[in-house]
Design an enzyme around this catalytic site. Sequence first.
Site, PDB file in Angstrom:
ATOM      1  CG  HIS A 226      -0.006  -5.104  -1.882  1.00 16.10           C
ATOM      2  ND1 HIS A 226      -0.548  -6.019  -1.012  1.00 16.10           N
ATOM      3  CD2 HIS A 226      -0.262  -3.895  -1.338  1.00 16.10           C
ATOM      4  CE1 HIS A 226      -1.104  -5.371   0.006  1.00 16.10           C
ATOM      5  NE2 HIS A 226      -0.939  -4.078  -0.167  1.00 16.10           N
ATOM      6  CG  PHE A 227       1.769   0.802  -4.188  1.00 17.42           C
ATOM      7  CD1 PHE A 227       2.732   1.358  -5.010  1.00 17.42           C
ATOM      8  CD2 PHE A 227       1.163   1.600  -3.233  1.00 17.42           C
ATOM      9  CE1 PHE A 227       3.069   2.700  -4.888  1.00 17.42           C
ATOM     10  CE2 PHE A 227       1.497   2.941  -3.105  1.00 17.42           C
ATOM     11  CZ  PHE A 227       2.448   3.482  -3.940  1.00 17.42           C
ATOM     12  CG  HIS A 228       5.837  -1.694  -0.028  1.00 18.59           C
ATOM     13  ND1 HIS A 228       5.910  -2.615  -1.051  1.00 18.59           N
ATOM     14  CD2 HIS A 228       7.076  -1.622   0.497  1.00 18.59           C
ATOM     15  CE1 HIS A 228       7.149  -3.073  -1.139  1.00 18.59           C
ATOM     16  NE2 HIS A 228       7.874  -2.480  -0.220  1.00 18.59           N
ATOM     17  CD  GLN A 229       5.335   6.697  -0.160  1.00 20.84           C
ATOM     18  OE1 GLN A 229       4.774   6.783  -1.233  1.00 20.84           O
ATOM     19  NE2 GLN A 229       5.180   7.576   0.799  1.00 20.84           N
TER      20      GLN A 229
END
Length: 133
Positions: free
Chosen positions: A91-94
């Site tokens: 899922h969303f990550h940076q």
Amino acid sequence: MCIFCEGISENQKLLETQYFYVVYDIDPIQYGHLLIISNNHFEDIRDLEEDVCLELFKIEKYLISILEDVFKVDGVTIVRNNGNIMDEGLHFHQHMIPRYERDGFWDNVKTSGRKIDTRSLKNKIQEYKKVMK
């Protein structure tokens, strides 16, 4: 099953806040390559509330200060993975990638180019003030 929701142990977490946690990347591009991962399963940054985005920005600033001021890296490249482009089970990550002068980072970035109507893109970007009222 999302590896970020199920596969990260507490001892892997370098930092945990209300909305995010930080770990080392398991396949780093550079020593000190970090991931900032949302605690909740968001697949799209547009789903994040403003207070969550503010916390993300504060974490970014903190990590950049450590990398640049303490470890003397020349800069940090931030790469956000968002939406359908992510690998299955994420899922969303940076990514926070330490950078050095002439490290060849951009020499290794290859994509299959697709044309986009840059004039239309410019017009859409310039609608920002109307949209954000």
